[in-house]
Scaffold this motif. Structure first.
Motif, short mmCIF file in Angstrom:
data_model
loop_
_atom_site.label_atom_id
_atom_site.label_comp_id
_atom_site.label_asym_id
_atom_site.label_seq_id
_atom_site.Cartn_x
_atom_site.Cartn_y
_atom_site.Cartn_z
N ILE B 250 3.40 103.16 11.81
CA ILE B 250 2.76 103.85 12.92
C ILE B 250 2.11 102.84 13.86
CG2 ILE B 250 1.03 105.56 13.56
CD1 ILE B 250 1.31 106.72 10.75
N HIS B 251 2.34 103.01 15.13
CA HIS B 251 1.64 102.24 16.14
C HIS B 251 0.95 103.22 17.07
CE1 HIS B 251 3.98 98.63 14.99
NE2 HIS B 251 4.95 99.51 14.79
N ALA B 252 0.08 102.73 17.92
CA ALA B 252 -0.53 103.65 18.88
C ALA B 252 -0.55 103.01 20.25
CB ALA B 252 -1.94 104.03 18.45
N PHE B 253 -0.13 103.81 21.21
CA PHE B 253 0.01 103.37 22.59
C PHE B 253 -1.30 103.65 23.30
CE2 PHE B 253 1.03 104.32 26.98
CZ PHE B 253 2.10 103.50 27.32
N TRP B 254 -1.97 102.58 23.72
CA TRP B 254 -3.29 102.79 24.36
C TRP B 254 -3.43 101.91 25.59
CZ3 TRP B 254 -8.48 100.18 22.87
CH2 TRP B 254 -9.52 100.76 23.59
N VAL B 255 -3.72 102.56 26.69
CA VAL B 255 -4.06 101.83 27.90
C VAL B 255 -5.47 102.26 28.28
CG1 VAL B 255 -3.41 101.30 30.26
CG2 VAL B 255 -1.66 101.94 28.61
N PRO B 256 -6.47 101.41 28.00
CA PRO B 256 -7.86 101.84 28.21
C PRO B 256 -8.11 102.35 29.63
CG PRO B 256 -7.80 99.73 27.07
CD PRO B 256 -6.39 100.06 27.41
N GLU B 257 -7.47 101.71 30.62
CA GLU B 257 -7.74 102.12 31.99
C GLU B 257 -7.17 103.50 32.30
OE1 GLU B 257 -6.98 99.13 31.08
OE2 GLU B 257 -8.55 97.85 31.96
N PHE B 258 -6.21 103.94 31.50
CA PHE B 258 -5.67 105.30 31.71
C PHE B 258 -6.38 106.33 30.84
CE2 PHE B 258 -1.17 103.46 32.73
CZ PHE B 258 -1.67 102.91 33.90
N ARG B 259 -7.22 105.86 29.90
CA ARG B 259 -7.91 106.74 28.95
C ARG B 259 -6.92 107.56 28.13
NH1 ARG B 259 -10.76 103.99 31.63
NH2 ARG B 259 -12.57 104.58 32.87
N LEU B 260 -5.80 107.00 27.83
CA LEU B 260 -4.78 107.74 27.10
C LEU B 260 -4.39 106.99 25.85
CD1 LEU B 260 -2.32 109.05 29.78
CD2 LEU B 260 -3.87 110.36 28.33
N LYS B 261 -4.16 107.76 24.81
CA LYS B 261 -3.72 107.12 23.58
C LYS B 261 -2.83 108.09 22.85
CE LYS B 261 -6.70 104.62 21.25
NZ LYS B 261 -8.01 105.20 21.55
N GLN B 262 -1.80 107.56 22.23
CA GLN B 262 -0.91 108.42 21.46
C GLN B 262 -0.28 107.60 20.36
OE1 GLN B 262 -0.24 111.69 21.32
NE2 GLN B 262 1.08 111.12 19.62
N TYR B 282 -2.65 96.14 33.61
CA TYR B 282 -3.59 96.55 32.57
C TYR B 282 -3.01 96.23 31.20
CZ TYR B 282 -4.95 99.16 36.66
OH TYR B 282 -5.29 99.50 37.94
N ALA B 283 -3.93 96.06 30.25
CA ALA B 283 -3.47 95.76 28.90
C ALA B 283 -2.98 97.03 28.23
CB ALA B 283 -4.60 95.14 28.10
N LEU B 284 -1.84 96.92 27.56
CA LEU B 284 -1.37 98.00 26.70
C LEU B 284 -1.61 97.52 25.28
CD1 LEU B 284 0.21 100.37 25.61
CD2 LEU B 284 2.29 99.18 26.17
N ILE B 285 -2.38 98.29 24.53
CA ILE B 285 -2.87 97.82 23.25
C ILE B 285 -2.35 98.73 22.15
CG2 ILE B 285 -4.97 97.42 21.91
CD1 ILE B 285 -6.37 97.06 24.66
N CYS B 286 -1.94 98.13 21.03
CA CYS B 286 -1.60 98.95 19.88
C CYS B 286 -2.89 99.26 19.15
CB CYS B 286 -0.64 98.22 18.95
SG CYS B 286 -0.41 99.09 17.39
N ALA B 287 -3.19 100.53 18.99
CA ALA B 287 -4.49 100.88 18.43
C ALA B 287 -4.43 101.32 16.97
CB ALA B 287 -5.14 101.99 19.26
N GLU B 288 -3.26 101.34 16.37
CA GLU B 288 -3.20 101.77 14.98
C GLU B 288 -2.80 100.57 14.13
OE1 GLU B 288 -3.75 105.05 13.60
OE2 GLU B 288 -3.77 103.75 11.84
N LEU B 289 -3.58 100.34 13.06
CA LEU B 289 -3.30 99.21 12.19
C LEU B 289 -1.82 99.20 11.79
CD1 LEU B 289 -4.21 96.86 10.41
CD2 LEU B 289 -4.68 98.52 8.62
N CYS B 290 -1.12 98.09 12.13
CA CYS B 290 0.31 98.10 11.87
C CYS B 290 0.75 96.84 11.14
CB CYS B 290 1.08 98.28 13.17
SG CYS B 290 0.71 97.06 14.41
N GLY B 291 -0.21 96.11 10.56
CA GLY B 291 0.14 94.90 9.82
C GLY B 291 -0.76 93.76 10.25
N ALA B 296 -2.22 91.22 17.72
CA ALA B 296 -1.41 90.52 18.72
C ALA B 296 -0.44 91.46 19.41
CB ALA B 296 -0.62 89.40 18.04
N MET B 297 -0.45 92.71 18.99
CA MET B 297 0.53 93.63 19.56
C MET B 297 0.00 94.19 20.87
SD MET B 297 2.53 96.69 17.70
CE MET B 297 3.42 97.92 18.62
N ARG B 298 0.18 93.39 21.91
CA ARG B 298 -0.33 93.80 23.22
C ARG B 298 0.75 93.57 24.24
NH1 ARG B 298 -5.14 92.21 25.32
NH2 ARG B 298 -6.70 93.34 24.15
N SER B 299 0.63 94.28 25.31
CA SER B 299 1.58 94.08 26.38
C SER B 299 0.88 94.42 27.69
CB SER B 299 2.80 94.97 26.14
OG SER B 299 3.69 94.84 27.20
#
Ligand code: HEM
Ligand SMILES: [Cu+2]
Ligand SMILES: [Cu+2]
Lengths: 581, 361
Positions: B250-262, B282-291, B296-299
């Motif tokens: 499981i990963h989680a798609f989070w863009v803090p500036e969009f206030r959205l996470k899934q 803007y940073a796209l951050i993986c918010a679910e522990l994935c290993g 480092a899982m950012r884009s």
């Protein structure tokens, strides 16, 4: 003589000289005395707390800088996984059981728990389970999928570590179920004649609510973990998507226990605070019934809020709204307690020099911050933004540290004279308090901001723009580590050389203070006499003829045969011990 | 002159309100709001912050006041007044929090609806009633074996198949073909998440991007263009739909500036829609522990003017075709994750900033 004095003198056991003093090695045996077991719990869980705290400081040391430069990312993940598992399953939950063990039978005037051997067994499960968990670090394959252990990640990290984690949590869950059964039966069946539920000390109400919650929720966790173990070792695919399983089902099962678990972790300490505040501010508890029933309300509502941990994992919109509303509603009974405690403090005579009261006030003041951020997290659109970030880490530490841990400390300072017959030093207690409050806020307050600005949790490396706030958190964590030192030294020194406490140093009215300190082996010689309610402070000022508590004084009520089990046979082990003497 | 306590209460009340109102709007705790949805969420947060500040000040103020005013004076060994309770007061402080949380719930509900949380298309596709009617007899009594194979459409599978139509997407999605789960528990749609905002139901979004999460990268494919990238580009002011799934954990798609996470969950399709409204990266951050390398899982999500976006698409189309051929030619299952990811990211895990720097070159 005031009614309180009647009660006190009527209940002191006759053989009062040096009662209940034990040999040190008795604490390392399969002893069935609830008081020994209570202390066994408290001491061993505190040791686990120190280990878990050391891990927290290693985690924070890694986070002092944005790069991964202190431990490897794998070790980092193991550290925070173990930190969280230890803090929850080996510190807060069993420490609550420790207090309940020590205090509950005394408070209801019973000789012991209903099932003393089961009680000892429940305790003796804990240390091996904990040691096993910690030993996994030495094996080099410690669990590292987080304390939530979500599949599929937990299925692809090391099998050994994950297996150890499952086994250890299953054991600890078993222990808490055994404890809960014992508390419930004791509370229902062993109260002294005439002690009705509405005269119970509030700690007993809290223990009741907690135990009920443990019984309902823990088996579901066990089921989830066993299925996970099947996936891990037997190749089934309950949660493994490659075989058609669904990882989200695990989340439902996990949180069905683990959300109630936070109430299992906080309710006993709500109880502790409800004991400490009236005694040390010399006032009856404000709104006894409101506090008692709100514990039950929290316990019930606690069972129907779990999916608020899953707002971002994809549950239907209407379910999100349902869980949002139930979660919001829990704030109401919690708020009732907070305001009732404030109402108790208001107008009292606050013994601020006593650390027990300081920690109780600190509890209310810090816990309320965790409560407020909890309501924010319940609001789905906001939770979607901050879920799995440091905002959540801040929230949970305000609740668990600012709540449970401060509650434990308040309880330690309050009951230490009863447990050991000696007083703790106030000055070092105050130092302990100040360091803890400063460290606590310095460590966890900045985390709110970190989370909202974009720092996700469970990461060993982060965006350099967060460095300053993280440094503050790290130094705060070091202060927290230092803060435990005065406590540890104070406890050890006072236990050995502290001034004698007497039976009732706080002039409290609940039954545990109506016996010797430390209490004799079977607590009271005969079923205790109740002359006042548990919180009837200041009544000498009241006019004649005012009833002592809501119900008639229990002295006149006579034995309550319905609520009282048949007079107990002496417990074999205790009888044997007595024979030896 | 002695000021009556009711006046004091009033004054303190006014002061508290003013302070709360001010702080609720000047807390500076949220990053830039870069999507239409973010503005709504911020409004909700600010309101909660106003109420929270008030409650915080009342409780802490009350505690500190009691500690000072009611501390025991030396030599006073009396008890306090025997006050057991006060029913009107208790009702009051039950009612006030109840009203506050009710208000917050209603407001949250409204925001949730406005950002598309109750995507109505979901309800149409999987109506509760029709599903129940198609189940003859007591469904509960049915054992596993006599449950007929479901004839209900599996929306997750359909979405997934649809995404696989696009060769670029198929190349990056899991070759092991993690089976797509039936609809989410309960009534639902495709792992129900944030759908179109009210008023845009049934309209296709301006842009669809398929996103795949894998340890430790995000891969974006733009259907029908052959574009596969490691960073997300979207045009400003247009509604974007992200269809996501995960290949491993499981990963989680989070863009803090969009206030959205899934969460991106293997075996499920989830989607979110949003409308970016501020240019920037803007940073796209993986918010679910994935290993271990979760951190480092950012884009990057680059929100740009439509012209710039078009130009970027053109440029990528050329580049991506090469990458795609390369990716299709080898069987990704035989590659180590590092090799597999090499075309998209570099040196994952060395430092979180690596990706950022790479993309900004
Ligand atoms: C001694 C002071 C403490 C410090 C400095 C501390 C620090 C931390 C940190 C930095 C994390 C985040 C780890 C990460 O996400 O990478 C964390 C997580 C956690 N801590 Fe603590 N902690 C402390 C005490 C406690 C206590 C008393 C509890 C009580 C139950 C606790 C329970 C947890 C839990 C449940 C997590 C969540 C772990 C996760 O995200 O998987 N901590 N702690
Ligand atoms: Cu990830
Ligand atoms: Cu991750």
């Amino acid at each position: 003589m005031t009614q309180a004095q009647v009660q006190e003198t009527a209940n002191i056991p006759a053989q009062a000289e040096e009662p209940g003093i034990r040999k040190w090695w008795e604490y390392f045996t399969f002893n069935t005395d609830h008081k020994v077991i209570g202390i066994q719990y408290l001491v061993s869980t505190f040791i686990f707390y120190c280990i878990g705290g050391a891990m927290a400081d290693l985690v924070r040391t890694e986070l002092r800088t944005p790069e991964v430069d202190f431990v490897t990312p794998e070790v980092y993940n193991s550290l925070f996984t173990l930190h969280a598992t230890i803090m929850i399953f080996l510190w807060i939950v069993p420490a609550g059981a420790g207090f309940t063990n020590y205090v509950l039978p005394l408070m209801i005037g019973a000789k012991d728990m209903a099932f003393p051997r089961l009680n000892a067994l429940a305790f003796w499960i804990v240390p091996p389970a904990g040691l096993m968990l910690i030993a996994s670090l030495a094996v080099g394959d410690a669990p590292d999928a987080g304390w939530t252990s979500y599949p599929p990640l937990s299925l692809v990290t090391g099998q050994v570590g994950e297996g150890i984690w499952i086994m250890s949590v299953l054991l600890l869950g078993t222990s808490s179920i055994l404890g809960a059964i014992n508390f419930l039966v004791t509370l229902l069946k062993m109260r002294t004649p005439g002690l009705g539920f509405n005269q119970l000390p509030l700690f007993c109400w809290a223990a009741f609510a907690t135990s009920a919650l443990v019984l309902v929720s823990t088996p579901v966790l066990a089921a989830g973990l066993i299925l996970l173990a099947f996936d891990l070792f037997a190749g089934t695919t309950f949660f493994n998507p490659t075989g058609g399983g669904d990882p989200v089902v695990y989340q439902h099962m996990f949180w069905f226990y683990s959300h109630p678990a936070v109430y299992i972790m906080i309710l006993p300490f709500f109880g502790v605070i409800s004991e400490v505040i009236p005694v040390h501010s010399r006032k009856p508890i404000f709104g006894y019934k409101a506090i008692a029933y709100s514990s039950l309300a929290i316990s019930f509502l606690g069972l129907i809020v779990w999916a608020h941990h899953m707002f971002t994992s994809g549950i239907p919109g209407w379910l999100r709204m349902f869980f949002m509303i139930t979660t919001m509603i829990i704030a109401v009974p919690t708020g009732i307690k907070i305001f009732s405690w404030m109402g108790t403090l208001w107008g009292g005579k606050l013994h601020l020099e006593r650390p027990a009261l300081l920690f109780a006030i600190g509890f209310v003041g810090t816990f309320v911050i965790g409560g407020i951020s909890g309501v924010m997290l319940a609001a789905v659109p906001f939770d979607i933004h901050v879920h799995d970030t440091y905002f959540v880490v801040a929230h949970l530490h305000y609740v668990l540290f600012g709540g449970s841990v401060l509650g434990i400390y308040a309880g330690f300072y309050h009951w230490f004279p009863k447990m050991t017959g000696r007083m703790l030093n106030n000055f070092w207690g105050q130092v302990h308090f100040v360091l803890t409050i400063v460290g606590l806020n310095m460590t966890f307050l900045p985390m709110h901001k970190l989370g909202m600005l974009g720092m996700n949790r469970r990461v060993a490396q982060y965006d350099p723009k967060f460095t300053l706030l993280n440094e503050i958190c790290t130094y705060g964590a070091y202060i927290l580590a230092v803060s435990t030192l005065p406590f540890i030294v104070n406890v050890i020194w006072s236990w050995m050389y502290g001034p004698k406490a007497g039976n009732n140093p706080w002039k409290a009215l609940t039954l545990e203070w109506m016996t010797t300190s430390p209490p004799a082996i079977e607590n009271f010689d005969k079923p205790p006499v109740l002359a006042t309610g548990p919180y009837d402070y200041g009544l000498e000022k009241a006019k004649e003829g005012v009833p002592l508590s809501d119900a008639d004084p229990a002295v006149s009520a006579g034995p309550n045969s319905v609520l009282r089990a048949e007079p107990d046979e002496p417990y074999p082990s205790i009888a044997a011990e007595k024979g030896e003497r | 002159m002695k000021i009556p306590s009711s006046i004091w209460t009033l004054l303190i009340g006014i002061l508290l309100t003013l302070v709360s109102l001010w702080y609720g709007q000047n807390h500076g705790l949220l990053p830039t709001a870069a999507s239409d949805e973010a503005l709504l969420v911020d409004g909700l947060f600010n309101t909660m912050m106003i109420a929270s500040t008030g409650i915080f000040l009342i409780v802490e103020g009350g505690l500190i006041y009691s500690a000072i005013k009611y501390r025991r004076r030396a030599g006073d060994d009396q008890d306090g007044p025997p006050v057991h309770g006060n029913v009107p007061l208790e009702i009051l402080w039950t009612a006030i929090p109840a009203i506050i949380v009710l208000g917050i719930s209603v407001y949250s509900f409204d925001v949730y609806n406005s950002i598309g949380g109750f995507s109505p298309h979901a309800v149409h596709e999987a109506p509760i009633a029709s599903q129940a009617m198609k189940m003859p007899g007591a469904a509960i009594a049915a054992t596993l074996t006599d449950t007929p194979p479901s004839t209900e459409p599996n929306l997750n599978q359909e979405k997934s198949d649809e995404a696989m139509q696009d060769p670029a997407t198929a190349a990056v999605r899991n070759v092991d073909q993690i089976p797509q789960k039936q609809n989410a528990p309960g009534v639902g749609s495709v792992a129900p998440t944030i759908g179109p905002v009210p008023g845009k139901e049934g309209q296709p979004p301006a842009l669809v991007v398929n996103v795949t999460g894998l340890q430790y990268a995000w891969l974006f494919t733009y259907p029908e263009t052959g574009i596969t990238t490691g960073e997300l580009h979207v045009p400003i002011g247009r509604e974007v739909q992200i269809n996501m799934t995960a290949n491993d954990v499981i990963h989680a798609f989070w863009v803090p500036e969009f206030r959205l996470k899934q969460d991106a969950i293997p075996g499920r399709q989830s989607e979110i829609r949003f409308t970016p409204n501020k240019e920037g990266s803007y940073a796209l951050i993986c918010a679910e522990l994935c290993g271990p390398y979760h951190g480092a899982m950012r884009s990057q999500v680059v929100v740009e003017k439509p012209e710039v976006f078009e130009a970027w698409m053109q440029e990528q189309q050329v580049a991506s075709n090469d990458t795609l051929n390369q990716a299709v030619a080898v069987n990704p299952a035989e590659l180590s994750p590092a090799e597999f990811l090499a075309p998209y990211t570099h040196d994952i895990g060395i430092q979180s900033e690596t990706l950022h720097q790479l993309h900004n070159k």
